[in-house]
Design an enzyme around this catalytic site. Structure first.
Site, PDB file in Angstrom:
ATOM      1  N   THR A  11       0.835  -1.211   0.000  1.00 31.16           N
ATOM      2  CA  THR A  11       0.000   0.000   0.000  1.00 31.16           C
ATOM      3  C   THR A  11       0.866   1.256   0.000  1.00 31.16           C
ATOM      4  OG1 THR A  11      -1.702  -1.193   1.219  1.00 31.16           O
ATOM      5  CG2 THR A  11      -1.838   1.207   1.245  1.00 31.16           C
ATOM      6  N   LYS A 100       6.584   2.181  11.844  1.00 27.39           N
ATOM      7  CA  LYS A 100       6.498   2.574  13.267  1.00 27.39           C
ATOM      8  C   LYS A 100       7.039   1.501  14.202  1.00 27.39           C
ATOM      9  CE  LYS A 100       2.618   1.184  11.326  1.00 27.39           C
ATOM     10  NZ  LYS A 100       1.338   1.518  10.789  1.00 27.39           N
ATOM     11  N   LYS A 200       3.261   4.119  18.150  1.00 28.91           N
ATOM     12  CA  LYS A 200       3.319   5.534  17.755  1.00 28.91           C
ATOM     13  C   LYS A 200       3.477   6.445  18.974  1.00 28.91           C
ATOM     14  CE  LYS A 200       0.662   4.646  13.565  1.00 28.91           C
ATOM     15  NZ  LYS A 200      -0.691   4.521  13.030  1.00 28.91           N
TER      16      LYS A 200
HETATM   17  N1  HSE Z   1      -2.859   0.682  10.454  1.00 32.07           N
HETATM   18  C1  HSE Z   1      -2.423   2.021  10.658  1.00 32.07           C
HETATM   19  C2  HSE Z   1      -3.628   2.877  11.019  1.00 32.07           C
HETATM   20  C3  HSE Z   1      -1.768   2.518   9.408  1.00 32.07           C
HETATM   21  O1  HSE Z   1      -4.755   2.406  10.839  1.00 32.07           O
HETATM   22  O2  HSE Z   1      -3.464   3.982  11.497  1.00 32.07           O
HETATM   23  C4  HSE Z   1      -1.046   3.817   9.574  1.00 32.07           C
HETATM   24  O3  HSE Z   1       0.011   3.720  10.500  1.00 32.07           O
END
Ligand code: HSE
Length: 397
Positions: A11, A100, A200
């Protein structure tokens, strides 16, 4: 002409390749020279890709090509991505990444290697997708002592909560839609159980507080226990439910955690819907700043990766990028030490809840809910002990 290599064409990697083509002139103007995508490292052929002629399968081709100055890592995880990023840095190439997990777990080590080799390791896309947050923290807000940072850090769970609460969609249907739109992790458990938001908030804490906060040392609670009853009850109490990552100074220590929170409908974060993310920074000079934008998705994330590519090409490394020091056993305070108001939902009637927490309880479909006075979790747990199926979430004040 700067020659770059891309690792992965999923992606995000696909979005990076597409953006490098579609916005080539704009990107060249920013970088001061054209960026040529020379290789794309993949694990299998992609014959239908418009970039099929660039695909290679052996990382050592990139590692040994002196023309490649910057590598964009979009593989994800800490397996092959960790090995290739480390090898690229040791080979004297700058690296940009959206990963991340890699930065949260190995950032301290990899940034040390980048500084030692006098190259860059940039990771703007690792938090908040397309939202600029890493650079604002390390540059624009650098004069502040950050006392707290918190936010909606996962697009998938915010999308699911929005679909459940605003469109009465079932959890599973909303998750499938988030996967189809390319928001979810390959294993969506990482989104739903809060691990992605945990990585994060650890990166943000590392940067804001200058000490390493490992994701496996923080308390993480996802959205799997949130029910349609919570949507109705929270709404009647004037709140909405959001999954937040939060890092807050508590004297010389930090509280870092992920949990669903009740957010008053008068607060800006309560209006952040769908895949959008919002990150609030409290600095001792600037006050409160809110960063808002698309937190996941192909082109928003590619926007941040390509901006890092431009930065890496344009600026000569000076070994002065963001770094953080080793943490320590006493750095993290227990979340239980953080007093807050709580939303309590129980399979009981409002009168029973009011006997424990005072007036103002509401009832819906056999469940009641109430907002408590400020108290630490330990005290709350004692008070909830006699309540049937009691579940509690902190209120963001
Ligand atoms: N899976 C993550 C989200 C993608 O939904 O935020 C972006 O880091």
């Amino acid at each position: 002409m700067a020659k770059i290599a891309l690792l992965g064409i999923g992606t995000v990697g696909g979005g990076v390749a597409e953006l490098l083509c579609s916005n080539a002139a704009q990107i060249a103007a920013g970088a001061g020279e054209r960026l040529e995508l020379k290789y794309i490292l993949c694990s299998r052929p992609h014959p239908d890709s418009p970039f099929a002629d660039k695909i290679i399968y052996d990382f050592s081709v990139i590692e040994n090509d002196a023309d490649i100055s910057v590598v964009a890592e979009c593989i994800g995880g800490v397996g092959a991505a960790y090995e290739y990023v480390k090898r690229a840095l040791l080979a004297g190439k700058s690296v940009v990444t959206s990963n991340k997990e890699l930065i949260a777990e190995k950032g301290m080590e990899l940034l040390g290697i980048a500084a030692h080799k006098n190259v860059r390791l940039l990771f703007e896309a690792s938090v908040g997708g397309g939202i600029p947050i890493i650079r604002p923290l390390t540059q624009c807000l650098a004069a502040n002592r950050v006392d707290e940072i918190y936010g909606i850090l996962n697009g998938t769970t915010n999308y699911i909560l929005t679909q459940m609460f605003q469109c009465a969609q079932r959890f599973d249907t909303a998750l499938r839609e988030a996967q189809r739109l390319g928001y979810a992790e390959s294993d969506p458990t990482a989104d739903i159980e809060g691990l992605d938001a945990g990585r994060k908030i650890c990166i943000l804490a590392d940067i804001c507080f200058g000490r390493n906060v490992p994701p496996d040392k923080i308390r993480i609670r996802g959205i799997s226990e949130i029910t349609a009853a919570d949507a109705a009850l929270a709404g009647r109490l004037g709140f909405t439910v959001k999954l937040l990552g939060r890092a807050k100074r508590l004297e010389n220590r930090l509280v870092v955690y992920v949990s669903p929170h009740m957010i008053g409908e008068d607060k800006l974060l309560s209006g952040i819907s769908g895949v959008m993310n919002g990150i609030c920074v409290k600095g001792n000079a600037v006050g409160e700043c809110l960063f808002y934008g698309a937190g996941a998705g192909r082109l928003p994330t590619a926007s941040a990766v390509v901006a890092d590519l431009i930065d890496a090409v344009r600026h000569t490394p000076d070994g002065k990028g963001p770094r953080w020091a080793e943490g320590s056993d006493d750095l993290l305070a227990d979340i239980d030490e953080l007093p807050c108001r709580w939303y309590v939902r129980s399979r009981t009637d409002a009168a029973a809840l009011e006997r424990v927490f005072g007036g103002g309880a509401v009832t819906e479909n056999g469940y009641s809910a109430s907002i408590t006075a400020e108290m630490p979790r330990t005290e709350l747990e004692d008070l909830c002990a006699g309540l049937r199926e009691a579940v509690a979430y902190p209120v963001l004040d």
